[in-house]
Write a protein that holds these residues in place. Structure first.
Motif, mmCIF file in Angstrom:
data_model
loop_
_atom_site.group_PDB
_atom_site.id
_atom_site.type_symbol
_atom_site.label_atom_id
_atom_site.label_comp_id
_atom_site.label_asym_id
_atom_site.label_seq_id
_atom_site.Cartn_x
_atom_site.Cartn_y
_atom_site.Cartn_z
ATOM 1 N N THR A 66 -13.357 23.609 14.676
ATOM 2 C CA THR A 66 -14.161 23.794 15.891
ATOM 3 C C THR A 66 -14.136 22.538 16.761
ATOM 4 N N MET B 161 -16.356 24.730 7.431
ATOM 5 C CA MET B 161 -16.252 24.039 8.714
ATOM 6 C C MET B 161 -16.573 22.559 8.559
ATOM 7 N N PRO C 39 -17.604 20.397 11.579
ATOM 8 C CA PRO C 39 -17.768 20.269 13.022
ATOM 9 C C PRO C 39 -17.729 18.807 13.473
ATOM 10 N N THR D 190 -19.404 25.097 17.666
ATOM 11 C CA THR D 190 -19.310 25.673 16.327
ATOM 12 C C THR D 190 -20.181 26.918 16.216
#
Length: 378
Positions: free
Chosen positions: A161, A194, A196, A204
């Motif tokens: 992201t 993830m 971020p 995100t």
């Protein structure tokens, strides 16, 4: 450590007497020599408790990353404090952790190749494993590990992201990989992984919401939404739907975490004890700790570490076994034979340089802790 007031004239003359040292520094130098990588277990305990409290407050499970400490003993302390499971970056680390009695292990890395799939299958027979994938090639190999294990393997899709490292870049790609996992024999789609960027949590959220909508259309659900990064600890709780967080460096902390605003010097549990072995000129000196101890990873910081006794001194450059001191900005300067403590720029790499950590509590020497997963790069 030594009293730090030494004139320029004195430091340019041959030293007759060895400098004074605190009892702890003297004991470590006598028993282990320098350089020595020293961990204060009182600070480790405090850092573990602080991370767990932050996760509890944010309402997410704690899945600490062992890439920093590489120690089953320290991982068990994290579990005992409330962590759900652990994260490893490489299969070799996971094998060491499983051998040390750890369970519920996530590998946040693509696993490729018959040799690694065989090892993964053997691990999956012993402990709960969750693995990450961000491409069809990785996913297509994972059923072999599940077949070896004789039970389903959980797989999370890694999503990018904004950090531009690994991970698919669009929600549509994430959903397509989730459907591929769901359709593969022996695999179970478990969710999203993830990492971020610190300033990218709004992006995100949009990514996650869009991906979740695609999952619903496909009849799928993400049970795990795993976020990561010690610098992201202040951001925990901002992502709606997040279920867990992966933090590694926070168990020890370092200059990079201080620069990120998530730690202070008092939070830094690991220091490198180094000796001054040369003072050939008034404004320079040499430490016995070079790139093989402190690493050449500067992390966009000034110098290669922070010397607690001489904060205005700089470790300006390295050879393999030499740390080049620039003392031009420091009125107080060390003498030959003095032992100093250095907070490294990037602690994870320092730990991987040594076979053991010297452990202390406050001013008391405790013993040694093997770096059991050192060098496990595959």
């Amino acid at each position: 450590m030594t009293a730090a007031s030494t004139s320029v004239t004195a430091t340019t003359s041959p030293a007759v007497d060895q400098p004074a040292a605190t009892p702890l520094a003297a004991e470590i130098a006598r028993v282990y020599g320098t350089p020595a990588v020293v961990v204060d277990l009182d600070k480790v305990d405090a850092n573990i408790a602080r991370l767990q409290a932050a996760c509890d407050t944010a309402g997410v499970a704690n899945r600490p990353h062992i890439k920093t400490h590489k120690s089953p003993e320290l991982a068990r302390l994290q579990i005992e404090a409330g962590a759900r499971g652990i994260t490893c970056q490489k299969l070799g680390e996971a094998e060491v952790m499983a051998d040390g009695g750890l369970d519920d292990i996530m590998i946040s890395y693509n696993i490729l190749g018959e040799e690694k799939l065989g090892r993964l299958g053997a691990l999956q027979r012993r402990v709960r494993m969750i693995v990450a994938a961000d491409n069809p090639v990785t996913i297509s190999g994972l059923p072999r590990a599940a077949e070896i294990a004789g039970r389903d393997l959980e797989v999370v899709v890694e999503c990018d992201t904004g950090r531009k490292r690994a991970g698919v870049e669009t929600p549509a790609e994430a959903v397509e990989l989730a459907k591929m996992i769901d359709a593969s024999p022996g695999l179970r789609f478990a969710g999203f992984l993830m990492y971020p960027p610190e300033d990218g949590w709004e992006r995100t959220q949009i990514f996650l919401d869009t991906a979740n909508a695609g999952l619903r259309d496909a009849g799928l659900k993400a049970d795990i939404i795993s976020t990561g990064g010690s610098p992201n600890i202040p951001n925990m709780g901002k992502l709606r739907g997040a279920t867990e967080h992966r933090s590694g460096t926070s168990i020890f902390n370092d200059r990079m975490q201080i620069a990120a605003g998530v730690a202070t010097l008092d939070d830094c549990a690991l220091t490198v004890y180094a000796s001054v072995v040369s003072r050939a000129a008034p404004e320079r000196g040499i430490l016995d700790s070079g790139s093989k101890t402190l690493t050449s990873d500067k992390g966009n910081l000034d110098g290669h570490g922070y010397i607690l006794e001489y904060p205005r001194a700089r470790i300006a450059q390295f050879a393999e076994e030499h740390g080049f001191l620039d003392l031009s900005g420091s009125n107080e300067r060390p003498v030959v034979g003095e032992v100093v403590r250095i907070v490294p720029n990037h602690v994870c790499v320092v730990v991987n340089m040594v076979d053991r950590l010297i452990t202390v509590r406050g001013d008391k020497l405790i013993g040694e802790l093997p770096v059991a997963a050192r060098g496990k790069l595959t």
